[in-house]
Motif scaffolding. Structure first.
Motif, mmCIF file in Angstrom:
data_model
loop_
_atom_site.group_PDB
_atom_site.id
_atom_site.type_symbol
_atom_site.label_atom_id
_atom_site.label_comp_id
_atom_site.label_asym_id
_atom_site.label_seq_id
_atom_site.Cartn_x
_atom_site.Cartn_y
_atom_site.Cartn_z
ATOM 1 N N GLN A 179 -13.039 -0.094 2.451
ATOM 2 C CA GLN A 179 -12.951 0.645 3.704
ATOM 3 C C GLN A 179 -11.802 0.164 4.585
ATOM 4 O O GLN A 179 -11.563 0.704 5.653
ATOM 5 N N SER B 145 -0.491 0.620 -10.094
ATOM 6 C CA SER B 145 -1.079 0.086 -8.865
ATOM 7 C C SER B 145 -1.461 -1.376 -9.050
ATOM 8 O O SER B 145 -1.338 -2.193 -8.132
ATOM 9 N N ILE C 218 0.229 3.742 -3.275
ATOM 10 C CA ILE C 218 -0.424 5.052 -3.116
ATOM 11 C C ILE C 218 0.351 6.170 -3.810
ATOM 12 O O ILE C 218 -0.222 6.929 -4.597
ATOM 13 N N THR D 40 -7.560 1.954 -0.143
ATOM 14 C CA THR D 40 -6.977 3.034 -0.945
ATOM 15 C C THR D 40 -6.385 2.494 -2.227
ATOM 16 O O THR D 40 -6.558 3.062 -3.316
ATOM 17 N N HIS D 41 -5.687 1.362 -2.133
ATOM 18 C CA HIS D 41 -5.119 0.737 -3.324
ATOM 19 C C HIS D 41 -6.214 0.337 -4.303
ATOM 20 O O HIS D 41 -6.090 0.573 -5.514
ATOM 21 N N LYS E 137 -9.168 1.580 -4.781
ATOM 22 C CA LYS E 137 -9.718 2.764 -5.436
ATOM 23 C C LYS E 137 -8.759 3.312 -6.489
ATOM 24 O O LYS E 137 -9.148 3.627 -7.613
ATOM 25 N N GLN E 138 -7.486 3.438 -6.129
ATOM 26 C CA GLN E 138 -6.516 4.042 -7.043
ATOM 27 C C GLN E 138 -6.209 3.150 -8.236
ATOM 28 O O GLN E 138 -5.872 3.646 -9.310
ATOM 29 N N GLY F 57 0.817 -1.205 0.000
ATOM 30 C CA GLY F 57 0.000 0.000 0.000
ATOM 31 C C GLY F 57 0.851 1.256 0.000
ATOM 32 O O GLY F 57 0.551 2.240 -0.691
#
Length: 203
Positions: A104, A38, A26, A110-111, A113-114, A22
């Motif tokens: 969540q 990613s 990011i 975060t990973h 989503k990106q 992660g």
């Protein structure tokens, strides 16, 4: 003792791998907005988890995948280990639909989503239909493949569950062939409802 070893040793390594990947993914996403970088980090994460858990994967049928075409990959769903297995072994550039709750989780969310993976709000059927339309649009606009688990969740007993209509909807709307994937053995590595990995299993 084997179960205790799994809980004490493997889980912290699992978390460490997720944290480290992660941390790499990011900042890469700030440079590469396509999510491809990613995704490559995600493959490293997946392979690390298979190595940590001692899982050996045998893959058959990769020659049927034309890397110059886009597909909707449809896979059965037996375990949380399904995602690392497909990420580590399907060579195509793809994203997947995953339940919203995974997005969540710190670092992992975060990973996801990106990288461009798509959250599915299982509790809201109307929003789920909108999500399928978005998935079809991503396939067309980005010229990438998509992976779904058409059963709508993990099988509790290992028996294949009836497919939801979303897979056919996405494939037709995106104009891509539907390519089935059969996962065998991941439930024995980590069964539903169990926090324990059973290492050195072959999938």
């Amino acid at each position: 003792m084997a179960f205790l070893w799994s809980l004490v040793v493997i889980d912290p390594l699992f978390i460490l791998s997720t944290f480290l990947c992660g941390c790499v993914s990011i900042p890469l996403a700030l440079i590469d907005r396509s999510g491809d970088s990613s995704m490559r980090v995600g493959r490293v994460w997946a392979r690390s988890l298979l190595w940590i858990t001692g899982v050996r994967v045998t893959v058959e049928g990769l020659e049927k995948i034309d890397l110059h075409r886009n597909y909707l990959f449809c896979s059965n769903h037996l375990s949380y280990m399904d995602t690392p297995v497909v990420l580590a072994n399907i060579p195509a550039q793809f994203r997947f639909l995953a339940k919203k709750g995974l997005f969540q989780i710190p670092f992992l969310g975060t990973h996801l989503k990106q990288a461009g993976h798509i959250p599915v709000p299982l509790e809201d059927p109307r929003a789920a239909v909108k999500t399928m339309t978005t998935a079809a649009a991503v396939i067309q606009q980005r010229s990438i493949s998509m992976l779904i688990f058409p059963e709508g969740g993990r099988s509790e007993d290992g028996v294949l569950q009836p497919f939801k209509e979303g897979g056919a909807f996405i494939a037709i709307k995106a104009g891509v062939p539907l390519l089935p994937i059969a996962l065998i053995g991941t439930r024995e590595v980590m069964s539903m409802g169990s926090p324990v990995f059973h290492p050195l299993r072959r999938v």
